[in-house]
Design a protein around this motif. Structure first.
Motif, PDB file in Angstrom:
ATOM      1  N   GLU A  39      15.661  24.886  10.824  1.00  0.00           N
ATOM      2  CA  GLU A  39      15.675  23.858   9.787  1.00  0.00           C
ATOM      3  C   GLU A  39      16.978  23.069   9.819  1.00  0.00           C
ATOM      4  O   GLU A  39      16.988  21.863   9.543  1.00  0.00           O
ATOM      5  CB  GLU A  39      15.465  24.494   8.412  1.00  0.00           C
ATOM      6  N   SER A  83      12.129  22.222  -1.531  1.00  0.00           N
ATOM      7  CA  SER A  83      10.781  22.463  -1.014  1.00  0.00           C
ATOM      8  C   SER A  83      10.659  23.864  -0.425  1.00  0.00           C
ATOM      9  O   SER A  83       9.586  24.465  -0.441  1.00  0.00           O
ATOM     10  CB  SER A  83      10.424  21.416   0.046  1.00  0.00           C
ATOM     11  N   ALA A  84      11.781  24.393   0.097  1.00  0.00           N
ATOM     12  CA  ALA A  84      11.750  25.739   0.680  1.00  0.00           C
ATOM     13  C   ALA A  84      11.410  26.781  -0.365  1.00  0.00           C
ATOM     14  O   ALA A  84      10.749  27.789  -0.076  1.00  0.00           O
ATOM     15  CB  ALA A  84      13.091  26.059   1.336  1.00  0.00           C
ATOM     16  N   ARG A  87       7.741  26.913  -0.503  1.00  0.00           N
ATOM     17  CA  ARG A  87       7.166  27.516   0.698  1.00  0.00           C
ATOM     18  C   ARG A  87       7.371  29.024   0.711  1.00  0.00           C
ATOM     19  O   ARG A  87       6.492  29.780   1.129  1.00  0.00           O
ATOM     20  CB  ARG A  87       7.796  26.900   1.953  1.00  0.00           C
ATOM     21  N   ARG A  88       8.527  29.476   0.243  1.00  0.00           N
ATOM     22  CA  ARG A  88       8.832  30.905   0.309  1.00  0.00           C
ATOM     23  C   ARG A  88       8.056  31.712  -0.721  1.00  0.00           C
ATOM     24  O   ARG A  88       7.985  32.930  -0.629  1.00  0.00           O
ATOM     25  CB  ARG A  88      10.342  31.118   0.180  1.00  0.00           C
ATOM     26  N   THR A  90       4.959  31.572  -0.879  1.00  0.00           N
ATOM     27  CA  THR A  90       3.753  31.970  -0.150  1.00  0.00           C
ATOM     28  C   THR A  90       4.101  32.688   1.154  1.00  0.00           C
ATOM     29  O   THR A  90       3.201  32.996   1.935  1.00  0.00           O
ATOM     30  CB  THR A  90       2.891  30.728   0.156  1.00  0.00           C
ATOM     31  N   TYR A  91       5.388  32.940   1.381  1.00  0.00           N
ATOM     32  CA  TYR A  91       5.820  33.628   2.594  1.00  0.00           C
ATOM     33  C   TYR A  91       5.322  35.073   2.560  1.00  0.00           C
ATOM     34  O   TYR A  91       5.358  35.728   1.512  1.00  0.00           O
ATOM     35  CB  TYR A  91       7.344  33.601   2.681  1.00  0.00           C
ATOM     36  N   TRP A  95      11.791  37.378   2.691  1.00  0.00           N
ATOM     37  CA  TRP A  95      12.390  36.314   3.505  1.00  0.00           C
ATOM     38  C   TRP A  95      13.866  36.609   3.688  1.00  0.00           C
ATOM     39  O   TRP A  95      14.607  36.762   2.716  1.00  0.00           O
ATOM     40  CB  TRP A  95      12.208  34.957   2.834  1.00  0.00           C
TER      41      TRP A  95
END
Length: 330
Positions: A39, A83-84, A87-88, A90-91, A95
């Motif tokens: 990233e 935004s991360a 996303r995380r 649903t990781y 993480w």
């Protein structure tokens, strides 16, 4: 990262070398902000794309290209951090920041930067280790950006305010809040640790399946966290307690295939271990050592986070005589 940006500029541009010389600094900054080298590279690539999307006259009007690049890269990172978080959620599993092998270019520091006050700031070496990056993950995006820009890279709060979009006073509060998080996560004062010896002893006890030795090397309140990202098998939730970790690692030792070898490697500037199988790194182990015991273990198995370990990066292999199968030194 891909090749240098070429769109919208002449390769004979006399300022090209100066502009591209900022790349290392920008990667250092973005990695600490995002905890992901992939990233970070994308953020820096986007920064250069925006630079060369401007006309030569627009670029010429910028008094400090380095400051402009830092500002844009930091704003991109701030947006990515927001935004991360989504996303995380649903990781798959835990993480963990992407680990880095030993490469001198990951060391940071700005030429001419003021000396850091050890009472208030984190040293540059600490800003790269995995324990520090894990603490950063607990911060809000604004806290993280303000803290890294000011405490790690020594930008004044007036500059931080322009990047974060808040007042200097608000940025000072953000950095102060982040600093408290870092201090709260730091271990209590203990005798000077020798983490390389502790990690080496852990490796030997693990290979010997010596549960008693493993327990002695682990803090009673130690934790172990694994990141497989849904792409590699690992334990789904953190393991708590030194004794429980010791039994888990001893059990893992019975499952290690004959073609897998454990090697000592530097992970984010600290002693660590890697597991190599069929010529590829399949697992990276990072440790936080307090005194003469291991407080935290991070296990990274997500192959997407191990790409820098399989592309020729990092330091040479280090073998410990008398332990485990061997690979050729080629």
């Amino acid at each position: 990262m891909t090749d240098r940006p070429r769109q919208g500029h002449d390769r004979t541009d006399p300022g090209l070398d100066a502009i591209m010389s900022e790349r290392r600094q920008l990667i250092n900054l973005a990695y600490r902000m995002l905890g992901s080298l992939a990233e970070a590279e994308d953020a820096v690539q986007e920064t250069y794309t925006r630079w060369y999307a401007m006309t030569p006259r627009q670029r010429g009007a910028i008094e400090s290209p380095g400051a402009w690049l830092t500002t844009v890269a930091s704003r991109i990172c701030l947006n990515l951090l927001s935004s991360a978080r989504v996303r995380r959620e649903t990781y798959v599993g835990e993480w963990i920041p992407e680990p880095l092998p030993e490469r001198t270019e990951w060391t940071s520091g700005r030429p001419g930067a003021a000396t850091l006050d050890p009472a208030d700031r984190v040293t540059l070496d600490e800003s790269l280790n995995l324990a520090f990056l894990v603490v950063l993950e607990q911060m809000t995006p604004a806290e993280r950006v303000a803290f890294i820009l000011h405490d790690v890279f020594c930008h004044p709060f007036a500059e931080v305010a322009e990047i974060v979009g808040r007042t200097p006073a608000a940025c000072r509060q953000l950095a102060s809040s982040a600093r408290r998080r870092v201090r709260a996560a730091q271990p209590s004062a203990t005798p000077a640790a020798q983490p390389d010896r502790v990690v080496r002893a852990f490796k030997r006890a693990w290979e010997a399946k010596d549960i008693a030795a493993l327990i002695r090397l682990l803090d009673p309140d130690a934790t172990a966290t694994a990141d497989g990202g849904g792409l590699a098998v690992t334990f789904p939730r953190p393991i708590e307690g030194g004794e429980q970790i010791a039994h888990t690692w001893a059990e893992l030792a019975h499952r290690i295939p004959d073609d897998l070898v454990l090697l000592e490697r530097t992970v984010n500037g600290q002693p660590g271990l890697v597991a190599e199988q069929d010529g590829a790194i399949v697992t990276v182990y990072a440790f936080q050592v307090t005194g003469d015991r291991i407080k935290h273990i991070w296990v990274i198995r997500n192959p997407e986070k191990l790409r820098t370990w399989t592309t020729g990066s990092g330091a040479p292999w280090r073998r410990v005589p008398g332990h485990g199968p061997r690979r050729s030194d080629g």
